[in-house]
Design an enzyme around this catalytic site. Structure first.
Site, PDB file in Angstrom:
ATOM      1  CE  LYS A 130      -2.493  12.815  -4.421  1.00  0.00           C
ATOM      2  NZ  LYS A 130      -2.897  11.478  -4.932  1.00  0.00           N
ATOM      3  CB  SER A 160      -0.138  10.536  -7.780  1.00  0.00           C
ATOM      4  OG  SER A 160      -1.327  10.303  -7.031  1.00  0.00           O
ATOM      5  CB  SER A 187      -1.842   7.368  -5.897  1.00  0.00           C
ATOM      6  OG  SER A 187      -1.414   7.503  -7.227  1.00  0.00           O
TER       7      SER A 187
END
Ligand code: GLN
Length: 472
Positions: A68, A143, A167
């Site tokens: 990420k 997210s 997330s």
């Protein structure tokens, strides 16, 4: 490559260790796929022709990984989905990523995300939304949507993300893969660009529970650079359970009723039936304060983010606006650099922390947080795990919720309570509703990762979810 693609990361690593597979072939195959990604799952893909040299016996076997964007990676863009960090290449690497590389998983790419991890659809990324590989008109969740979509699409064998209120678990559910949020503190936060420090927790996205255990084992550990890190009290075992004999599952009425789409509930009930067949007992229970989790989380997280994001002043990192004087430079940089959702959170958080309102908002939210943690503590007297759907619905259409922040926040309804309590929870794919993946969430007491992975493994074998449609 198509054969390689069918291997889980653990299978690929085993072949590398057996000398049957050259890790360079894995790197080439996946790099080609990642470079051709048309889901906007990546914000950066390595241009190395050859992977860094790895030790053939390394536990992660040279199997490349997606990271990420908000994990700092030395010399590699780390922008947390934000314009304000455009061009930021950190001088150091996050501990979690260091540990993965050391264990033999080279970084193949950085993955797209909602700006500073604020969102549930990856539509808040300054670098454009990520698409869901099961249906490109829909969101992958967020997210950590890029990390989830990349694994589901087979452009990377596994990836890592962060979970502050859902997330990891929610995008895993919406993309039909496994996502694990470990106990708060299991993995170091050092080098993770902060959203809400008391909630942020790194974790794996994988095709199955064995791969999740491998990544957790590599990443977990106390880190002198993060004083809140604890590691795990026992080594992570590869899950092997094939039944649930004697396992007591609690089904909280608050997370399995109103607001959950009928198709999601149907898949949830079918999985409960499977759990009973595997020997589990299933009983209804209550988490009386869980419905207040969203309100508490959406005060605590903005409060912490308003403080964490104060550092983006145009002086130290990324974007800097042209301005005639210092104060104008600060304000203009933040005006230009932050997106609408981030500004909303900073304003809400600043307000909630302001003197005169602190007790009424932040203080009360913290009390609710304690009550939620206690609800779970009471549950463990009667149950091994609390189970629920991971997300209230399947992947929604792009744009469907962007104009309505509250509708977007509701996605976290089932995942936020565990984040507030700091306890581990996994999402495993448990079927389809309307042709789209659905997730089943298993939460346990702090540090029960091994038991959670075992239970998830037994269910995973029984469910036999086929994720190949996402990789087609
Ligand atoms: N969707 C939640 C939010 O927008 C949680 C995000 C997260 O877990 N990082 O705050």
């Amino acid at each position: 490559m198509s054969d390689l693609l069918e291997l889980t990361a653990a299978q690929a690593a085993a072949r590398v260790r057996a000398g049957e597979l050259d890790p360079a072939d894995l790197w080439h195959g996946y790099r080609e796929r990642a470079a051709a990604d048309d889901l906007n799952a990546f914000t950066w893909v390595s241009d190395r022709d050859e992977p860094e040299a790895i030790d053939g016996d390394a536990p992660l076997g040279g199997v490349p990984i997606g990271v990420k964007d908000l994990f700092c990676t030395a010399g590699i863009p780390s922008q947390a989905g934000s314009r304000i960090l455009e061009g930021f290449r950190p001088p150091y690497t996050a501990t979690a990523v260091e540990r993965l590389t050391a264990a033999g998983a080279p970084v193949l790419g950085k993955t797209n995300q909602d700006e500073f991890a604020m969102g549930s659809s990856t539509e808040n990324s300054a670098y454009g939304p990520t698409l869901n590989p099961w249906d490109r008109t829909r969101v992958p969740g967020g997210s950590s949507g890029g990390s989830a979509a990349a694994v589901a699409a087979g452009s990377v064998p596994w990836s890592i993300g962060t979970d502050t209120g859902g997330s990891i678990r929610q995008p895993a559910a919406l993309c039909g893969i496994v996502g694990l949020k470990p106990t708060y503190g299991a993995i170091s936060r050092y080098g993770m660009i902060a959203f809400a420090s008391s909630l942020d927790q790194a974790g794996p996205f994988t095709r199955d529970t064995t791969d999740a255990a491998l990544l957790l084992a590599a990443m977990a550990g106390k880190d002198p650079c993060d004083s809140t890190s604890l590691g795990l009290p026992e080594p992570v075992r590869l899950p092997e359970a094939t039944d649930l004999k004697g396992v007591r599952l609690g089904v909280p009425e608050e997370l399995t009723g109103e607001g959950i789409e009928p198709g999601v509930l149907e898949a949830f009930r079918a999985t409960l039936d499977l759990a009973r067949e595997l020997g589990a007992t299933v009983e209804t229970t209550h988490l009386p304060h869980a419905p207040q989790g969203l309100a508490a989380s959406y005060l605590i997280a903005p409060a912490e983010c308003s403080s964490n994001l104060a550092r983006y002043d145009g002086v130290r990192y990324g974007h800097r606006a042209d301005a005639p004087d210092l104060l104008t430079m600060y304000t203009r940089t933040r005006e230009e650099g932050f997106g609408a959702e981030v500004k909303r959170r900073v304003m809400l958080g600043t307000y909630a922390l302001s003197s005169g309102y602190y007790d009424a908002y932040y203080g009360r939210a913290q009390k609710v947080r304690t009550l939620i943690a206690r609800d779970f503590d009471y549950s463990w007297e009667r149950f091994d795990f609390i189970v629920s759907p991971t997300a209230p619905g399947v992947a929604f259409e792009l744009g469907a919720k962007t104009a309505d922040p509250l509708a977007m926040y509701l996605n976290d309804f089932c995942t936020v309570p565990m984040s507030l309590a700091g306890i581990p929870a996994i999402s495993i794919p448990n079927g389809l509703a309307d042709g789209l993946p659905v997730g089943f969430q298993i939460a346990g007491p702090a540090f029960s990762e091994n038991r959670i992975l075992d239970a998830a493994h037994a269910l995973e074998q029984a469910i036999g979810f086929d994720g190949s449609a996402g990789r087609a």
